[in-house]
Design a protein around this motif. Structure first.
Motif, PDB file in Angstrom:
ATOM      1  N   THR A 228      66.745  43.970  76.714  1.00  0.00           N
ATOM      2  CA  THR A 228      65.854  43.397  75.706  1.00  0.00           C
ATOM      3  C   THR A 228      65.362  42.024  76.140  1.00  0.00           C
ATOM      4  OG1 THR A 228      67.098  44.572  73.991  1.00  0.00           O
ATOM      5  CG2 THR A 228      65.647  42.797  73.264  1.00  0.00           C
ATOM      6  N   ARG A 229      66.256  41.264  76.773  1.00  0.00           N
ATOM      7  CA  ARG A 229      65.891  39.938  77.264  1.00  0.00           C
ATOM      8  C   ARG A 229      64.787  40.033  78.322  1.00  0.00           C
ATOM      9  NH1 ARG A 229      71.018  38.805  77.722  1.00  0.00           N
ATOM     10  NH2 ARG A 229      71.169  38.582  79.974  1.00  0.00           N
ATOM     11  N   VAL A 230      64.971  40.940  79.260  1.00  0.00           N
ATOM     12  CA  VAL A 230      63.991  41.126  80.330  1.00  0.00           C
ATOM     13  C   VAL A 230      62.663  41.629  79.759  1.00  0.00           C
ATOM     14  CG1 VAL A 230      63.449  42.515  82.370  1.00  0.00           C
ATOM     15  CG2 VAL A 230      65.705  41.458  82.147  1.00  0.00           C
ATOM     16  N   ILE A 241      63.877  33.055  80.772  1.00  0.00           N
ATOM     17  CA  ILE A 241      65.238  33.489  80.476  1.00  0.00           C
ATOM     18  C   ILE A 241      66.181  32.845  81.494  1.00  0.00           C
ATOM     19  CG2 ILE A 241      64.702  35.609  79.239  1.00  0.00           C
ATOM     20  CD1 ILE A 241      65.149  37.200  81.740  1.00  0.00           C
ATOM     21  N   LEU A 242      67.281  32.346  80.984  1.00  0.00           N
ATOM     22  CA  LEU A 242      68.236  31.595  81.791  1.00  0.00           C
ATOM     23  C   LEU A 242      69.100  32.503  82.651  1.00  0.00           C
ATOM     24  CD1 LEU A 242      69.177  28.543  82.017  1.00  0.00           C
ATOM     25  CD2 LEU A 242      71.044  29.185  80.482  1.00  0.00           C
ATOM     26  N   ASP A 243      69.288  33.736  82.216  1.00  0.00           N
ATOM     27  CA  ASP A 243      70.268  34.609  82.872  1.00  0.00           C
ATOM     28  C   ASP A 243      69.735  36.022  83.041  1.00  0.00           C
ATOM     29  OD1 ASP A 243      70.188  34.998  80.171  1.00  0.00           O
ATOM     30  OD2 ASP A 243      72.338  34.776  79.831  1.00  0.00           O
ATOM     31  N   PRO A 244      68.715  36.215  83.883  1.00  0.00           N
ATOM     32  CA  PRO A 244      68.251  37.582  84.129  1.00  0.00           C
ATOM     33  C   PRO A 244      69.342  38.396  84.801  1.00  0.00           C
ATOM     34  CG  PRO A 244      67.315  36.061  85.730  1.00  0.00           C
ATOM     35  CD  PRO A 244      68.003  35.224  84.699  1.00  0.00           C
ATOM     36  N   PRO A 245      69.491  39.659  84.449  1.00  0.00           N
ATOM     37  CA  PRO A 245      70.521  40.502  85.077  1.00  0.00           C
ATOM     38  C   PRO A 245      70.283  40.596  86.585  1.00  0.00           C
ATOM     39  CG  PRO A 245      69.577  41.580  83.137  1.00  0.00           C
ATOM     40  CD  PRO A 245      68.728  40.389  83.420  1.00  0.00           C
ATOM     41  N   THR A 246      71.354  40.518  87.357  1.00  0.00           N
ATOM     42  CA  THR A 246      71.208  40.526  88.813  1.00  0.00           C
ATOM     43  C   THR A 246      70.542  41.806  89.317  1.00  0.00           C
ATOM     44  OG1 THR A 246      73.479  41.365  89.000  1.00  0.00           O
ATOM     45  CG2 THR A 246      73.156  38.987  89.200  1.00  0.00           C
ATOM     46  N   HIS A 247      70.800  42.934  88.639  1.00  0.00           N
ATOM     47  CA  HIS A 247      70.223  44.194  89.111  1.00  0.00           C
ATOM     48  C   HIS A 247      68.732  44.307  88.803  1.00  0.00           C
ATOM     49  CE1 HIS A 247      71.698  45.011  84.976  1.00  0.00           C
ATOM     50  NE2 HIS A 247      70.590  45.723  84.873  1.00  0.00           N
TER      51      HIS A 247
END
Length: 522
Positions: A228-230, A241-247
């Motif tokens: 949802t963040r992405v 966004i401060l912390d995008p998922p690494t994948h």
């Protein structure tokens, strides 16, 4: 894009200056409290640092620079004098004076403050006049300026007026005026606060310093779900966004109007174990504590396939290490300190058998699910690795607002913790994390509650040693003893890429703090 174009055009038409009307950003977790010393949690500190300020600040390269103090002198090893910036006002118009500095240091030294060990290391603050403060130390402090950069300055009269002269007791769910209201001197002012929903800030029109960015209003939105963040970033619902998922990083690099800002964080992620109780709270073992046996601790360490975590979970965006310290600068890049215990499942099984646990045991691993990169996934991976030792791990994952109060009550048998920030000197890891728990905040984050008097004495000695060569020798002894006794199981230092819309310019610092006064939206 229409929202941004209309905002920019309006600002230009009205003022002739390009100001972004609103900047929306997100990450997985929320601010724990607006009381600036109640919780020493990095994201909470980062948000409060937009509103409150320190006597000294950090520039874009993390070097110490003047802030509410304009200059300082050191008169011998135990006395520092600071000249305060004149003409500064708090957000409600109250003047900033030496009384506020003395009060803030004393408030930060209270039992409910999580930076008490830093504040007490500053010694006794004394007002010389309205714009001069003297600090008299009981013992030499090699990182005094680093400690000053942890104590936010509050208005004494505002705290007295609102009955918040002591920090909020967040651990025991105390509600205070300072938890949801603020009065700092910083570049942004709190407009509204809805925990776990939205926090709104606005530009301080009377800020004493220079705001290089062009943000007028800032809206922070905690969005727990990574997808949802992405999606919010890609759609333009949020700008950063401060912390995008690494994948998702490589995919984001290909998305039009989106960019990834790479960078490493000063942060070590590790596992702690209850080594204090005679019987664990959450284990199948009764009448004794397996974590008091170094062979068990070492076995768990040797069963961690750190390369799998690095490559499969972190997509290579992590640096495995054997040193529980945020930056390799803190260990002097010493290979002996940084060296991990090698992954060796057979050796681990042998140690478990020698310790009397050939068939393992059951244990609960407490873990946050919205604090560190892939935190819950790492805990699940560790549980699978330890299952090969027949250790059955139940992963108990929860939001950080529940997680940290649980740890603070020592209500845990095994836990994940990350430790980091701007400071690279090991002192700010040794005193809160390595030392025995003490009355002035020493060992507050020693949630495993181990007692190692030799380690404690070495760490305390390194804190007050003024000779650099002798201090370096003491620091190395601290690391080597800690590592030999496996007081914690180190994992890795994490990378912390950020992601933003292509029209957003930010300064990526290794302390993972987004400073709003450097943000520009074109």
């Amino acid at each position: 894009m229409k929202r941004w174009l209309s905002a920019v055009c309006l600002a230009v038409a009205v003022t002739g200056v390009t100001h972004a009307k609103t900047f929306r950003w997100a990450s997985a977790g929320d601010v724990q409290t607006m009381d600036p010393v109640s919780q020493n949690e990095s994201f909470t500190n980062a948000m409060n640092s937009q509103i409150y300020e320190y006597l000294v600040a950090r520039d874009k390269e993390l070097d110490i620079v003047p802030s509410l103090a304009t200059e300082w002198t050191q008169d011998g090893p135990l006395k520092w004098t600071f000249k305060l910036r004149r003409g500064v006002k708090f957000h409600d118009g109250r003047p900033f004076t030496a009384d506020d500095v003395v009060f803030s240091v004393q408030r930060a030294s209270e039992k409910t403050s999580q930076i008490a060990n830093y504040a007490t290391a500053l010694g006794e603050p004394k007002k010389l006049d309205d714009h001069t403060v003297e600090f008299n130390l009981k013992q030499f402090n090699p990182v005094l300026l680093e400690h000053l950069n942890a104590v936010f300055i509050m208005s004494k009269s505002w705290c007295e007026e609102h009955k918040v002269t002591k920090p909020q007791d967040f651990t025991n769910k105390e509600e205070t005026h300072a938890a949801r209201h603020t009065n700092g001197t910083g570049p942004y002012m709190l407009v509204s606060r809805q925990p776990d929903v939205k926090t709104v800030l606005k530009r301080n029109p009377n800020y004493w310093g220079k705001i290089e960015g062009n943000l007028d209003e800032v809206v922070y939105l905690p969005i727990i779900n990574p997808a949802t963040r992405v999606a919010a970033l890609i759609s333009g619902e949020v700008d950063f966004i401060l912390d995008p998922p690494t994948h998702d990083l490589e995919r984001l690099r290909q998305v039009p109007n989106v960019k990834v800002i790479d960078g490493m964080e000063n942060r070590i992620v590790f596992i702690g174990m209850d080594q204090g109780r005679d019987e664990l709270l959450y284990s199948s073992v009764k009448g004794k504590n397996p974590f008091k046996d170094v062979r068990v601790r070492r076995a768990l360490y040797q069963a961690v396939d750190i390369e799998t975590i690095k490559n499969k979970l972190m997509n290579g965006k992590a640096v495995p290490t054997g040193a529980v310290v945020p930056s390799p600068l803190g260990s002097f890049n010493d290979p002996e300190i940084e060296k991990r215990v090698p992954y060796d499942l057979n050796a681990a099984k042998k140690l478990m058998a020698e310790a009397g646990y050939p068939d393992g045991f059951e244990i609960t691993l407490d873990c946050p699910n919205n604090r560190y990169i892939n935190d819950e996934r790492i805990c699940i991976a560790l549980a699978n690795m330890w299952a090969q030792l027949k250790v059955k791990v139940r992963v108990n994952a929860m939001p950080k607002t529940t997680y940290f109060p649980k740890l603070e009550k020592l209500d845990t048998s095994m836990y994940m913790l990350g430790w980091g920030g701007a400071v690279t000197d090991p002192e700010t890891t040794f005193t809160p994390v390595y030392r025995n728990r003490g009355p002035q905040g020493q060992g507050f984050y020693n949630y495993g509650n181990y007692k190692d008097d030799e380690l404690d004495a070495l760490a305390a000695a390194s804190t007050r040693e003024s000779d650099p060569a002798k201090r370096k020798s003491l620091i190395k002894q601290v690391f080597l003893r800690h590592n030999a006794h496996v007081r914690h199981i180190p994992l890795h230092r994490q990378f912390i890429p950020w992601a933003a819309r292509s029209n957003v310019s930010v300064v990526h610092r290794a302390d993972n703090r987004l400073k709003l006064y450097w943000v520009t939206v074109k």
